[in-house]
Every structure is written in structure tokens, then in C-alpha cells.
Write a protein that holds these residues in place. Structure first.
Motif, PDB file in Angstrom:
ATOM      1  N   TYR A   1       0.825  -1.210   0.000  1.00 33.77           N
ATOM      2  CA  TYR A   1       0.000   0.000   0.000  1.00 33.77           C
ATOM      3  C   TYR A   1       0.859   1.259   0.000  1.00 33.77           C
ATOM      4  O   TYR A   1       0.529   2.258   0.637  1.00 33.77           O
ATOM      5  N   LEU A   2       1.975   1.203  -0.731  1.00 32.96           N
ATOM      6  CA  LEU A   2       2.856   2.364  -0.783  1.00 32.96           C
ATOM      7  C   LEU A   2       2.130   3.588  -1.326  1.00 32.96           C
ATOM      8  O   LEU A   2       2.340   4.705  -0.846  1.00 32.96           O
ATOM      9  N   ASN A   3       1.275   3.389  -2.325  1.00 35.37           N
ATOM     10  CA  ASN A   3       0.585   4.550  -2.888  1.00 35.37           C
ATOM     11  C   ASN A   3      -0.351   5.204  -1.867  1.00 35.37           C
ATOM     12  O   ASN A   3      -0.515   6.427  -1.848  1.00 35.37           O
ATOM     13  N   LYS A   4      -0.965   4.393  -0.972  1.00 35.30           N
ATOM     14  CA  LYS A   4      -1.814   4.956   0.068  1.00 35.30           C
ATOM     15  C   LYS A   4      -0.993   5.757   1.068  1.00 35.30           C
ATOM     16  O   LYS A   4      -1.413   6.836   1.527  1.00 35.30           O
ATOM     17  N   VAL A   5       0.189   5.237   1.414  1.00 36.18           N
ATOM     18  CA  VAL A   5       1.076   5.955   2.334  1.00 36.18           C
ATOM     19  C   VAL A   5       1.541   7.254   1.703  1.00 36.18           C
ATOM     20  O   VAL A   5       1.549   8.318   2.357  1.00 36.18           O
ATOM     21  N   LEU A   6       1.930   7.197   0.433  1.00 40.15           N
ATOM     22  CA  LEU A   6       2.403   8.414  -0.243  1.00 40.15           C
ATOM     23  C   LEU A   6       1.277   9.432  -0.390  1.00 40.15           C
ATOM     24  O   LEU A   6       1.514  10.653  -0.250  1.00 40.15           O
ATOM     25  N   ASN A   7       0.086   8.976  -0.670  1.00 41.28           N
ATOM     26  CA  ASN A   7      -1.053   9.904  -0.725  1.00 41.28           C
ATOM     27  C   ASN A   7      -1.241  10.617   0.609  1.00 41.28           C
ATOM     28  O   ASN A   7      -1.570  11.805   0.652  1.00 41.28           O
ATOM     29  N   ALA A   8      -1.030   9.869   1.699  1.00 44.31           N
ATOM     30  CA  ALA A   8      -1.239  10.428   3.031  1.00 44.31           C
ATOM     31  C   ALA A   8      -0.243  11.525   3.374  1.00 44.31           C
ATOM     32  O   ALA A   8      -0.515  12.367   4.239  1.00 44.31           O
ATOM     33  N   ILE A   9       0.932  11.524   2.710  1.00 44.18           N
ATOM     34  CA  ILE A   9       1.918  12.577   2.989  1.00 44.18           C
ATOM     35  C   ILE A   9       2.008  13.573   1.827  1.00 44.18           C
ATOM     36  O   ILE A   9       2.985  14.307   1.709  1.00 44.18           O
ATOM     37  N   GLY A  10       0.980  13.575   0.981  1.00 44.62           N
ATOM     38  CA  GLY A  10       0.881  14.606  -0.042  1.00 44.62           C
ATOM     39  C   GLY A  10       1.532  14.313  -1.369  1.00 44.62           C
ATOM     40  O   GLY A  10       1.561  15.171  -2.258  1.00 44.62           O
ATOM     41  N   ILE A  11       2.068  13.107  -1.582  1.00 46.30           N
ATOM     42  CA  ILE A  11       2.675  12.744  -2.868  1.00 46.30           C
ATOM     43  C   ILE A  11       1.631  11.946  -3.646  1.00 46.30           C
ATOM     44  O   ILE A  11       1.475  10.741  -3.458  1.00 46.30           O
ATOM     45  N   THR A  12       0.906  12.615  -4.512  1.00 48.66           N
ATOM     46  CA  THR A  12      -0.236  11.995  -5.189  1.00 48.66           C
ATOM     47  C   THR A  12      -0.017  11.765  -6.678  1.00 48.66           C
ATOM     48  O   THR A  12      -0.829  11.081  -7.312  1.00 48.66           O
ATOM     49  N   ASP A  13       1.031  12.300  -7.249  1.00 53.08           N
ATOM     50  CA  ASP A  13       1.285  12.132  -8.674  1.00 53.08           C
ATOM     51  C   ASP A  13       1.655  10.678  -8.979  1.00 53.08           C
ATOM     52  O   ASP A  13       2.621  10.147  -8.411  1.00 53.08           O
ATOM     53  N   PRO A  14       0.904   9.985  -9.869  1.00 54.95           N
ATOM     54  CA  PRO A  14       1.185   8.570 -10.143  1.00 54.95           C
ATOM     55  C   PRO A  14       2.598   8.315 -10.659  1.00 54.95           C
ATOM     56  O   PRO A  14       3.221   7.307 -10.299  1.00 54.95           O
ATOM     57  N   THR A  15       3.122   9.208 -11.502  1.00 56.20           N
ATOM     58  CA  THR A  15       4.481   9.026 -12.027  1.00 56.20           C
ATOM     59  C   THR A  15       5.502   9.046 -10.901  1.00 56.20           C
ATOM     60  O   THR A  15       6.417   8.212 -10.854  1.00 56.20           O
TER      61      THR A  15
END
Length: 534
Positions: free
Chosen positions: A307-321
């Protein structure tokens, strides 16, 4: 031949140490060939590693999310966990298959299942078809992942065994790298092939195994257990001594294996699953094996693994690339550190690496928690960026069956296999894998739900658990380096069990031989080969 000093519970000396050929393996063409076969077995782990990173990457692909109606919550948890549910379904059969038809054939059976499954996964038209294919991947993986580490451990050259077995889990990360960069590369394909291509590539290691596995050597220990002693001797001589059947190392290994198998046969009718719990030594083994299996998944690593993308979303890194790029770089970093740790396992020792790894995880997970809380509560952008750096440092210490680096990935399979006696090795290793699957299923369901509900506070739970892990590792994990598989029993069952195994090997010099061993050709075929009288 004189066997040399046998290791006891306190000693470090090994009976075969002075018999080892110190010539670099790359200068010995038989060892080059042996290590090539071991590489074929190692790539089983790459299929598993590929899966974790692929699912991570697919969650950042809009095409995949659109194809399966943007899965979230429990459905996303099921998509991640279903492979391990498939694995659970195969565990009742895997040890009997490995002991019945052999380690090599078990790998082949698992590879066939996985190739069929990846074909279905690639052709999936709906989420149910995708889930079913992932279940079948897990089912087949259990067979291949049961046979591969056992065959590596029982076939490797004695001084290479620890490193070769440690590399097994390290190759998880090789698969992870391929998956991470494949999903990054297919991100811009404007069709369903953006996720179908990564799905298809997952079957490549299994295709290679199906083509080549039938030509690979079988485990000498399994051959002896089936009464095929001459084949076992031939394998040991061909790969460990350039075809010299009378080499002291080959004689020592052969007699030690025969003695150990003979002891196992004395209690063969009473060996079952409950045997794992009947003696103090076996209970100590099970305690360590089960603990390491849970630690491998319940140290916080599951959050970044699936769930790395969920963790990154939680800290403001939302760009898929950006998310896919971080996933790819993290995979390369983990692989490099993990391989280095694998090659150091016989120098630093198992216990030392476990201690450094676990205490390091506690420190850097705590720092991750602090950074996460600062970003969540105060919007501190610098804390968010520091959190990414902490993930990389954490994984330099951490363990995940899939993304660990310093100790757990290279060592948990090595340690589990080498502390188990032959008669319990496949069953104990199945228990280890079963425990991992249970912990993974729990993690894959609970982590996305808990992270969404608690945010950074969920990280505090893992701080407490990591502190417990540190205490357990310090109290219960024993050092096993520089011992044969049979000698390691001394650490858990006492010196007497090892003395019974070592006694025949030690007396071999005085034992009369019925016939001379003759090597008829370079491939190692024999004539008039009889066993040594004991």
C-alpha cells in the motif's frame, strides 16, 4: 577418513571445514554449473516478489483502477490477500509432495500452475477472473516455494550453503524490481495492456523453470531417503568434487547423510505434524520459526509493500508518475542491500544480523512515525520529504519476506531450513510459510482500513510490536553459522544427537570398502559402486 571435530552446542568448529576446497568457485566448472542450477531454483522467489510490487504499481495505474471499478477498502484488501489465501489451500499438500515426488518435481508442478494462472490473469475481463487467477498463482507458488529452498539447501556446496539459501529471499527483490519498472514503463499505454503486460511477465520465471527443471539434479538427501544411494553419491561427487567419488568431503557428506536418514527411519512411523511439538528441541524450533514468520510481516513493512501509494497519498505525494518512480527506486535499493547482507551471513552470523536489523527497524520506524505525525498534524512539507528518506533507511534494516534487506529477507528462509532436521524439514518449512500467509492475509485486510481510520497513529502500534521483537530476538535466536545441517541439531537437541550422526562418518576411515569406485566418463557415471560398510 577422519571426520574432524564435530560442532557442539557451544562450539564453532565444523567437521567438514578442513575438507573444503578453497579454490574460487568461478574457477571450478562443476561449481559453476551447480550454482547455475541453484540460480534456476532461486528465481521461484522472483515470481513472489514480482507479485507484491506489481499490485503496488497497478494501484497507481488509472487503466487498472478503471477496469476493476476503482477497488478500495475490503475489496482492495481481497485483491492483495487472495494470493496468500490460495497459498493456504496448498499447504496441506506441499510437504507430502516435496517428500514424495522430490524437491525438483515439486518445483515443476508449482511452475505449471503459475504459468496457467498468469495466462488467466493477463486475459482477465472482470475482477472475479482476476481474483481467481491470483488465487491459482498462490496455490502453485506454495509448491514451488516449498521445493526450491529445500533443494538449494540440500544441494549447495557446503561452504556456499548459507549464502545460496540466503539469496533465495533476496531474489524476491529482483522480481520486485522488474515489476516496479515494468509498471512504470507501461504507465503511458492508453489501453488495458498497461496492466496486462506486467501481468503476463509475472509468468516468465515459471516458464524458464518448466523448460529447464527436468534436467536439474535432485537433492542427495531425498535420494538417500528413497533408497537411491548411488544416485546421491553420484550427485555429490559430480558437483562437490569434480567427479571424485573417493574425495574425503564426498565420503564425509555421504556417510553423514546416510546416518541422519537412518536415524529418521528409526522414528519414521511416529513422525507427523505433532512431532514438531513433542520434544523440547522441536518446540524451541517451532517457537523461533513461528515468531520469525510473524515478524517478517508484522514489522510495519506491509504498509510500503502493498500500500505504498496509500502511504504516499497520506503525505501529499499523489502524482502517479512520482509514486511509480519511488516504488522502482526503492526496489533497486532494497535488492542491493539485501544481496550484500546475504553474502555476509556466514561472516557476520545469523544472530548478529537479526539483532542489528531488528533494533535498526525500531529506531527508523519511530522516526517515520514522528515525520508522519508532523506532516499530518501541522502540514510540515519538510517532514513529508524526510519521511521518504526514512522509508529507504528503514528498509536497509527491515524485514519483509518481500522487501526486507539486512537480515530478514536473506536469513529467515536460511535459518528456518537449517534448524530443522531432515524428517521435519518440509513440514516445518510449510508451517513457516503457513504462518507467513496468515500474517499477510491479516495485514492486507487490516492495513488499508486501519491506515484510513487512524492515520499516523497506526504507526505507533508497530513501534510497540518492534520493541517486543527486539527482546525476543535477543533472548531466543541462536547462532548457526559454520555448521552442517546435521550438526545444527546440537543447538536444539543436545550434543548426543549430533554424536550419533557423526559417529559413522568419524569411523569411516577404518571401515572396509567392498569395491573401488570407478568414474567411467566425465559426466560421472559409475560402475561397481558399493556403499561403505559401517
Amino acid at each position: 577418513m577422519a571426520g574432524g571435530p564435530v560442532a557442539n552446542a557451544a562450539g564453532e568448529a565444523s567437521a567438514y571445514t578442513h575438507l573444503i576446497d578453497r579454490t574460487p568457485w568461478w574457477k571450478n566448472r562443476r561449481l559453476i554449473l551447480l550454482n547455475a542450477w541453484i540460480t534456476l531454483f532461486l528465481i521461484t522467489s522472483s515470481t513472489n516478489g514480482y507479485d507484491g510490487s506489481m499490485i503496488n504499481g497497478l494501484q497507481s495505474l488509472g487503466q487498472w483502477n478503471a477496469a476493476f471499478n476503482y477497488p478500495s477498502g475490503s475489496q482492495l484488501g481481497l485483491l492483495s490477500a487472495i494470493q496468500n489465501i490460495g497459498s493456504l489451500c496448498a499447504y496441506p499438500f506441499a510437504p507430502y509432495l516435496a517428500d514424495g515426488i522430490g524437491r525438483r518435481n515439486t518445483i515443476g508442478v508449482g511452475a505449471v500452475f503459475m504459468v496457467a494462472a498468469t495466462f488467466i490473469q493477463t486475459a482477465s475481463q472482470n475482477v472475479k477472473m482476476f481474483i481467481g487467477a491470483r488465487w491459482l498463482i498462490g496455490f502453485g507458488l506454495t509448491f514451488a516455494a516449498t521445493g526450491s529452498p529445500l533443494l538449494i539447501t540440500e544441494l549447495a556446496y557446503p561452504s556456499h550453503r548459507g549464502q545460496a539459501t540466503s539469496l533465495y529471499n533476496s531474489l524476491w527483490l529482483f522480481g520486485s524490481i522488474i515489476a516496479a519498472w515494468t509498471t512504470f514503463g507501461t504507465f503511458n499505454i492508453p489501453s488495458s495492456w498497461s496492466w496486462r503486460v506486467p501481468s503476463a511477465i509475472q509468468g516468465l520465471p515459471s516458464v524458464i523453470q518448466i523448460v529447464l527443471i527436468w534436467f536439474a539434479p535432485e537433492s542427495p538427501r531425498w535420494l538417500v531417503s528413497k533408497g537411491r544411494e548411488q544416485e546421491a553419491l553420484k550427485t555429490l561427487a559430480y558437483y562437490h568434487a569434480n567427479g571424485d567419488y573417493k574425495h574425503p568431503l564426498v565420503e564425509y557428506e555421504f556417510e553423514e547423510i546416510k546416518a541422519a536418514i537412518a536415524l529418521d527411519r528409526e522414528v519414521e512411523n511416529s513422525v507427523g505434524w505433532l512431532t514438531l511439538f513433542k520434544t523440547p528441541g522441536n518446540r524451541r524450533r517451532v517457537r523461533i520459526i513461528v515468531a520469525l514468520a510473524f515478524f517478517s510481516q508484522w514489522s510495519g513493512n506491509g504498509l510500503a509493500s502493498y500500500y505504498l501509494n496509500k502511504v504516499l497519498n497520506a503525505i501529499g505525494i499523489t502524482d502517479p508518475t512520482t509514486q511509480l518512480l519511488i516504488n522502482g527506486i526503492l526496489s533497486i535499493w532494497n535488492f542491493c542491500v539485501c544481496v550484500i547482507a546475504s553474502l555476509l551471513c556466514d561472516k557476520v552470523g545469523r544472530r548478529g544480523l537479526f539483532l542489528v536489523s531488528t533494533f535498526g527497524m525500531l529506531v527508523f520506524w519511530t522516526l517515520q512515525t514522528v515525520c508522519f505525525s508532523l506532516y499530518s498534524e501541522h502540514g510540515n512539507a519538510a517532514a513529508g520529504h524526510t519521511f521518504i528518506a526514512m522509508i529507504f533507511i528503514y528498509y536497509a534494516f527491515s524485514y519483509n519476506l518481500f522487501l526486507d534487506d539486512l537480515a530478514y529477507s536473506p536469513l529467515i528462509v536460511t535459518y528456518t531450513v537449517e534448524i530443522l532436521p531432515y524428517s521435519l524439514r518440509s513440514k516445518g518449512f510449510t508451517l513457516f510459510n503457513f504462518t507467513i500467509s496468515l500474517s499477510l492475509i491479516f495485514n492486507q485486510y487490516v492495513n488499508p482500513i486501519a491506515l484510513q481510520a487512524l492515520g499516523w497513529k497506526y504507526y505507533i502500534v508497530y513501534i510497540a510490536w518492534l520493541a517486543f521483537e527486539c527482546v525476543f530476538i535477543f533472548l531466543f535466536v541462536l547462532e548457526t553459522k559454520n555448521r552442517t545441517l546435521e550438526e545444527t541439531a546440537a543447538l536444539f537437541d543436545g550434543d548426543e544427537s549430533v554424536a550419533r550422526i557423526a559417529h559413522p562418518a568419524a569411523e569411516m576411515a577404518e571401515a572396509p570398502k567392498d569395491h573401488e569406485v570407478r568414474v567411467d566418463d566425465e559426466k560421472g557415471s559409475t560402475s561397481a559402486v558399493d556403499s561403505v560398510k559401517i
